[in-house]
Design an enzyme around this catalytic site. Sequence first.
Site, mmCIF file in Angstrom:
data_model
loop_
_atom_site.group_PDB
_atom_site.id
_atom_site.type_symbol
_atom_site.label_atom_id
_atom_site.label_comp_id
_atom_site.label_asym_id
_atom_site.label_seq_id
_atom_site.Cartn_x
_atom_site.Cartn_y
_atom_site.Cartn_z
ATOM 1 N N GLU A 52 15.169 -5.393 -0.396
ATOM 2 C CA GLU A 52 15.642 -6.592 0.307
ATOM 3 C C GLU A 52 16.791 -6.263 1.256
ATOM 4 O OE1 GLU A 52 16.650 -9.917 -2.290
ATOM 5 O OE2 GLU A 52 14.604 -10.669 -2.186
ATOM 6 N N HIS A 84 0.401 11.244 -15.039
ATOM 7 C CA HIS A 84 -1.033 11.166 -15.319
ATOM 8 C C HIS A 84 -1.679 10.008 -14.570
ATOM 9 C CE1 HIS A 84 -0.635 14.207 -18.531
ATOM 10 N NE2 HIS A 84 0.600 13.761 -18.497
ATOM 11 N N LYS A 113 7.642 -18.836 1.454
ATOM 12 C CA LYS A 113 8.022 -20.157 0.930
ATOM 13 C C LYS A 113 7.470 -21.256 1.836
ATOM 14 C CE LYS A 113 12.358 -18.634 -1.120
ATOM 15 N NZ LYS A 113 13.804 -18.624 -0.999
#
Length: 443
Positions: free
Chosen positions: A285, A306, A420
């Site tokens: 951010e 792995h 949003k």
Amino acid sequence: MSLMKLETAKSGVVISEEMKAAAAAANTLLHTGEGAGNDFLGWVNLPSSIDNEQIAAIEAQAAKLRAKADVVICIGIGGSYLGAKAVIDAMSNSFEFLKKKHDNPTVVFAGQNISEDYTYELLDAVKDYSVAAIVISKSGTTTEPAIAFRLIKSYLEERYGKEEAAERIVAITDQARGALKTLSTNEGYPTFVIPDNVGGRFSVLTPVGLLPLAVAGIDIKALVAGAQAMEQATGADVPVEENLAAQYAIVRNELYKAGKKVEILGSYEPKLLYIAEWWKQLYGESEGKDGLGIFPASVTLTADLHSMGQYIQEGERTLFETIISVAESKYEVKVEADEANLDGLNFLTGKRLSNINKMAELGVQLAHIDGGVPQLRIEIPAINETSIGALIYFFEKACGISGYILGVNPFNQPGVEAYKKNMFALLDKPGYEEESKAIKARL
Ligand code: PA5
């Protein structure tokens, strides 16, 4: 004992004078408050500003919740969630959930997603326990925790009655603004303030992190002391050569300039998984904007050798790795001899797992260097409150320096708004009529 070691030699980076100067200037800007986003620099001197009175107030509130509840639901998202989750996971016994008796209340999290099943299962699971909640939102308007809090508030009120529920809910929010502040005042919840000048992802050392941690039985004084020591060790007057946060910021920016666009934070201690999640938010951010920024990724080792190991060894050469290495394990477990030795592992007899883990770490480090993946290594003495506190502040300070070197404002997050707007438009939020029409036409 040193707080932490930073090994950059295996990154292959030759630090330029220009980069050194940029880091020194960036660190100065963080302290003079003359850089971008300077209204969010409250975290820079935060550890040293925390006094005994503040700690005592948090501990007193934590004691009340601990006395009332076996399970404390901590509601929040992003910076209002990840710091507490990271430190609790790092400091807790990995198998605490299997124990029949617990010394501390169990802290569980809500509001970090909108999953119906997660929410249902959580509310169902806590029925058998005495419950309290901490609701955390700086803005007080974030949708995910607000939805979770609606449900948890009504659950607590139904179960305990309104008056007792208000004794079991603590709010942590802005000191004057936001729906959560208004609600807390109306309902009479005890509240703690998130300082105006501390952004969410830099807020773990405020009550946002400290209250849930104190509830979980973590020594917040020692955590803060570790952060204070790192604050001092990376201060304005510390030369770049001695400033670990500046060194880390320098090396990652040199690597970025050389085309290494992805940083993988790894650890051989699975308890540190959420430290990496917290770090990803902090760096993602803060730096990922204006078309710039290292992409923060993470692995837990040796498990991910792995799965992701193949890619790291031989995939796109745009990666570098930073390993958080832990010098001392808390416990001792040794490999035992086996008469049949069918697995051929008797050569390890008597060796501690920490020793084998360390050899894995060193072997992987060299293999990845050979594969063209530069390596940085942060060594902490042990997983304890002091070293985790120091690590937190180290990453925060390095993030501020690194963001300024990169040339972005590390303290805003304008990109978070895009989803949003779409979500509200899709949900027909009043005021979003035009956006609703437009977005539905795109589906
Ligand atoms: O770093 C940030 O500012 C964000 O990640 C916030 O912490 C997150 O969006 C939650 O915001 P709030 O605490 O206002 O609910």
